[in-house]
Design an enzyme around this catalytic site. Structure first.
Site, PDB file in Angstrom:
ATOM      1  N   ARG A 240       0.830  -1.205   0.000  1.00  0.00           N
ATOM      2  CA  ARG A 240       0.000   0.000   0.000  1.00  0.00           C
ATOM      3  C   ARG A 240       0.866   1.258   0.000  1.00  0.00           C
ATOM      4  O   ARG A 240       2.083   1.182   0.208  1.00  0.00           O
ATOM      5  CB  ARG A 240      -0.930  -0.035   1.211  1.00  0.00           C
ATOM      6  CG  ARG A 240      -2.002  -1.126   1.093  1.00  0.00           C
ATOM      7  CD  ARG A 240      -2.713  -1.369   2.394  1.00  0.00           C
ATOM      8  NE  ARG A 240      -3.369  -0.161   2.893  1.00  0.00           N
ATOM      9  CZ  ARG A 240      -3.949  -0.086   4.089  1.00  0.00           C
ATOM     10  NH1 ARG A 240      -3.935  -1.138   4.900  1.00  0.00           N
ATOM     11  NH2 ARG A 240      -4.529   1.037   4.471  1.00  0.00           N
ATOM     12  N   LYS A 258       1.941  -1.372   4.685  1.00  0.00           N
ATOM     13  CA  LYS A 258       1.276  -0.074   4.573  1.00  0.00           C
ATOM     14  C   LYS A 258       2.118   0.981   5.283  1.00  0.00           C
ATOM     15  O   LYS A 258       2.443   0.835   6.467  1.00  0.00           O
ATOM     16  CB  LYS A 258      -0.130  -0.151   5.163  1.00  0.00           C
ATOM     17  CG  LYS A 258      -0.882   1.177   5.214  1.00  0.00           C
ATOM     18  CD  LYS A 258      -0.884   1.732   6.619  1.00  0.00           C
ATOM     19  CE  LYS A 258      -1.603   3.077   6.680  1.00  0.00           C
ATOM     20  NZ  LYS A 258      -1.495   3.681   8.043  1.00  0.00           N
ATOM     21  N   HIS A 270       5.246 -14.576   4.660  1.00  0.00           N
ATOM     22  CA  HIS A 270       3.869 -14.958   4.367  1.00  0.00           C
ATOM     23  C   HIS A 270       2.899 -14.552   5.455  1.00  0.00           C
ATOM     24  O   HIS A 270       3.209 -14.523   6.635  1.00  0.00           O
ATOM     25  CB  HIS A 270       3.732 -16.475   4.116  1.00  0.00           C
ATOM     26  CG  HIS A 270       4.649 -17.321   4.926  1.00  0.00           C
ATOM     27  ND1 HIS A 270       5.462 -18.264   4.365  1.00  0.00           N
ATOM     28  CD2 HIS A 270       4.905 -17.336   6.244  1.00  0.00           C
ATOM     29  CE1 HIS A 270       6.184 -18.856   5.313  1.00  0.00           C
ATOM     30  NE2 HIS A 270       5.857 -18.307   6.456  1.00  0.00           N
ATOM     31  N   TYR A 273       0.825  -8.768   8.414  1.00  0.00           N
ATOM     32  CA  TYR A 273       0.445  -7.378   8.175  1.00  0.00           C
ATOM     33  C   TYR A 273       1.440  -6.469   8.882  1.00  0.00           C
ATOM     34  O   TYR A 273       1.629  -6.582  10.109  1.00  0.00           O
ATOM     35  CB  TYR A 273      -0.966  -7.081   8.683  1.00  0.00           C
ATOM     36  CG  TYR A 273      -1.278  -5.598   8.640  1.00  0.00           C
ATOM     37  CD1 TYR A 273      -1.450  -4.944   7.421  1.00  0.00           C
ATOM     38  CD2 TYR A 273      -1.347  -4.852   9.810  1.00  0.00           C
ATOM     39  CE1 TYR A 273      -1.708  -3.583   7.374  1.00  0.00           C
ATOM     40  CE2 TYR A 273      -1.610  -3.489   9.775  1.00  0.00           C
ATOM     41  CZ  TYR A 273      -1.783  -2.858   8.546  1.00  0.00           C
ATOM     42  OH  TYR A 273      -2.013  -1.507   8.497  1.00  0.00           O
ATOM     43  N   ASN A 284      13.396 -10.504  10.543  1.00  0.00           N
ATOM     44  CA  ASN A 284      12.532 -11.590  10.088  1.00  0.00           C
ATOM     45  C   ASN A 284      11.171 -11.442  10.747  1.00  0.00           C
ATOM     46  O   ASN A 284      11.070 -11.331  11.969  1.00  0.00           O
ATOM     47  CB  ASN A 284      13.131 -12.953  10.444  1.00  0.00           C
ATOM     48  CG  ASN A 284      12.310 -14.102   9.875  1.00  0.00           C
ATOM     49  OD1 ASN A 284      12.528 -14.543   8.757  1.00  0.00           O
ATOM     50  ND2 ASN A 284      11.362 -14.597  10.664  1.00  0.00           N
ATOM     51  N   ASN A 293      -1.527  -1.373  14.662  1.00  0.00           N
ATOM     52  CA  ASN A 293      -1.203   0.050  14.587  1.00  0.00           C
ATOM     53  C   ASN A 293      -2.397   0.971  14.847  1.00  0.00           C
ATOM     54  O   ASN A 293      -2.237   2.188  14.832  1.00  0.00           O
ATOM     55  CB  ASN A 293      -0.624   0.374  13.204  1.00  0.00           C
ATOM     56  CG  ASN A 293      -1.576   0.012  12.069  1.00  0.00           C
ATOM     57  OD1 ASN A 293      -2.401  -0.881  12.207  1.00  0.00           O
ATOM     58  ND2 ASN A 293      -1.462   0.701  10.957  1.00  0.00           N
ATOM     59  N   TYR A 294      -3.567   0.425  15.124  1.00  0.00           N
ATOM     60  CA  TYR A 294      -4.788   1.240  15.179  1.00  0.00           C
ATOM     61  C   TYR A 294      -5.601   0.868  16.400  1.00  0.00           C
ATOM     62  O   TYR A 294      -5.900  -0.314  16.618  1.00  0.00           O
ATOM     63  CB  TYR A 294      -5.580   1.006  13.889  1.00  0.00           C
ATOM     64  CG  TYR A 294      -6.830   1.839  13.730  1.00  0.00           C
ATOM     65  CD1 TYR A 294      -6.811   3.211  13.914  1.00  0.00           C
ATOM     66  CD2 TYR A 294      -8.033   1.235  13.388  1.00  0.00           C
ATOM     67  CE1 TYR A 294      -7.959   3.972  13.751  1.00  0.00           C
ATOM     68  CE2 TYR A 294      -9.191   1.986  13.209  1.00  0.00           C
ATOM     69  CZ  TYR A 294      -9.150   3.355  13.402  1.00  0.00           C
ATOM     70  OH  TYR A 294     -10.286   4.119  13.237  1.00  0.00           O
ATOM     71  N   ALA A 330       7.126 -16.832  19.304  1.00  0.00           N
ATOM     72  CA  ALA A 330       5.889 -17.034  18.552  1.00  0.00           C
ATOM     73  C   ALA A 330       4.684 -16.972  19.480  1.00  0.00           C
ATOM     74  O   ALA A 330       4.725 -17.421  20.626  1.00  0.00           O
ATOM     75  CB  ALA A 330       5.929 -18.378  17.841  1.00  0.00           C
ATOM     76  N   ARG A 347       2.852 -14.754  26.553  1.00  0.00           N
ATOM     77  CA  ARG A 347       1.700 -15.619  26.267  1.00  0.00           C
ATOM     78  C   ARG A 347       1.333 -16.363  27.553  1.00  0.00           C
ATOM     79  O   ARG A 347       2.178 -16.584  28.418  1.00  0.00           O
ATOM     80  CB  ARG A 347       2.021 -16.595  25.130  1.00  0.00           C
ATOM     81  CG  ARG A 347       3.238 -17.464  25.369  1.00  0.00           C
ATOM     82  CD  ARG A 347       3.726 -18.100  24.085  1.00  0.00           C
ATOM     83  NE  ARG A 347       4.848 -18.996  24.319  1.00  0.00           N
ATOM     84  CZ  ARG A 347       5.775 -19.290  23.427  1.00  0.00           C
ATOM     85  NH1 ARG A 347       5.723 -18.728  22.235  1.00  0.00           N
ATOM     86  NH2 ARG A 347       6.748 -20.136  23.707  1.00  0.00           N
TER      87      ARG A 347
END
Length: 360
Positions: A240, A258, A270, A273, A284, A293-294, A330, A347
């Site tokens: 974007r 973006k 893969h 976002y 990586n 981000n929002y 992860a 986690r």
């Protein structure tokens, strides 16, 4: 041509198409296409009227300091600079005051300034493809195909390989370097610059972007962004606006970027976002990682240093600062800054329930 020629373009309207000067073909209006054929020659426009003698119609717009005046029509966007130059030479060599083309005229300006009407005169024929007239949408479609073919031929003559000319679309303001390969169903629009030896594989869309030498773009969409040397993008990546990707990066399948800066040698392979972020070199980003981000009202930024490892399915809740060589495990949800050389794990502790049975 610059000092001796002035042009007047008559804006022609038809019942079904309207004002032809405003109709866009391949991102440019017909008037813009016609203006391209004039190069640096100054021109003025006025509405065409069949009720006024042509000399009287254009006389208010002539430049008395120009030796020749071309009168062109907005419904002939295929006009080329070569044809106009050929017409100037033909008029000069003929010793006449007026040269009539298939569609349009060339006058000696001093004659046009005093003429009251046009009298029958023979037609001078040039490249007749230039005079195909856009009087309906079928003609406009034909003109569009011709212009698209001219653009493709221009690039192929300069060392660009286009694998399927029937499906490739290249805009008129696009620049492409030699050795570049363009696959089927590829669209390049706006002011995009494609450097040498780039591969744009089938199904890619590039708009208002710069693709540096040696990059490979595979079935991906890139808008208002920069892709560095030898970087590979796709398949099915979405880049974007306001994104800068450095050299030797890997942006893989179903990755969305973006308004981000991606440093040299980064891998986002893969299903990730990355939005409003800045990554240093050799980072990586694992599968399924999300840069959050929002917050529903404002956008916030994440900044990561060099050699940062972001594990799969990690959520990075901005604003965040992740320093050099940090490692994010992860599945972690990170909402605090991470110092350099730290391992971050966020986690819930795993609990195993023995003898568990699926509910009926």
């Amino acid at each position: 041509m610059k000092d001796s020629l002035h042009a007047v373009i008559l804006k022609v309207s038809y019942e079904k198409t309207g004002d032809t000067s405003a109709i866009e073909i391949l991102g440019k209006s017909m008037l813009d296409w016609l203006a391209l054929s004039l190069g640096d020659t100054p021109y003025q426009t006025t509405a065409f009227s069949a009720d006024v003698e042509l000399p009287l119609l254009v006389r208010p717009f002539i430049n008395p300091d120009s030796e020749y005046t071309a009168v062109l029509y907005s419904d002939t966007p295929l006009m080329t600079k070569k044809t106009i130059l050929d017409a100037v030479c033909a008029l000069r060599d003929s010793g006449r005051n007026l040269l009539k083309m298939t569609r349009g005229f060339l006058f000696k300006t001093e004659y046009l300034a005093r003429a009251e009407k046009l009298y029958a005169t023979e037609v001078f024929y040039f490249d007749e493809e230039d005079f195909i007239t856009a009087f309906n949408f079928k003609q406009i479609s034909m003109i569009s195909d011709i212009l698209r073919g001219r653009i493709l031929n221009y690039h192929m003559e300069r060392g660009v390989q286009i694998e399927d000319t029937a499906s490739a679309f290249i805009g008129p303001d696009v620049r492409i370097g030699t050795g570049t390969v363009i696959g089927p169903n590829t669209i390049i629009k706006g002011t995009s610059v494609i450097k040498n030896n780039v591969k744009l594989l089938a199904g890619s869309t590039i708009e208002n972007s710069i693709i540096e030498e040696g990059a490979h773009i595979n079935a991906s969409q890139i808008y208002k962004s920069y892709i560095g040397e030898n970087t590979r993008v796709g398949p099915w990546a979405y880049i974007r606006p306001e994104t800068v990707v450095g050299p030797n990066c890997r942006i893989g399948d179903f990755v969305e970027l973006k308004a981000s800066i991606i440093g040299k040698g980064c891998k986002i392979s893969h299903l990730a976002y990355v939005g409003d972020a800045e990554l240093g070199e050799n980072c990586n980003v694992g599968c399924g990682a999300v840069f959050v981000n929002y917050d529903g009202k404002n956008k916030f930024k994440t900044k990561a240093g060099d050699n940062v490892f972001i594990g799969s399915n990690a959520n990075l809740i901005a604003p965040l600062l992740i320093e050099n060589n940090a490692f994010i495990a992860a599945g972690s949800t990170i909402n605090k800054n991470i110092p350099a050389n730290n391992l971050a794990i966020a986690r819930e502790r795993q609990t195993n329930k023995p003898d568990w049975k699926k509910p009926n």
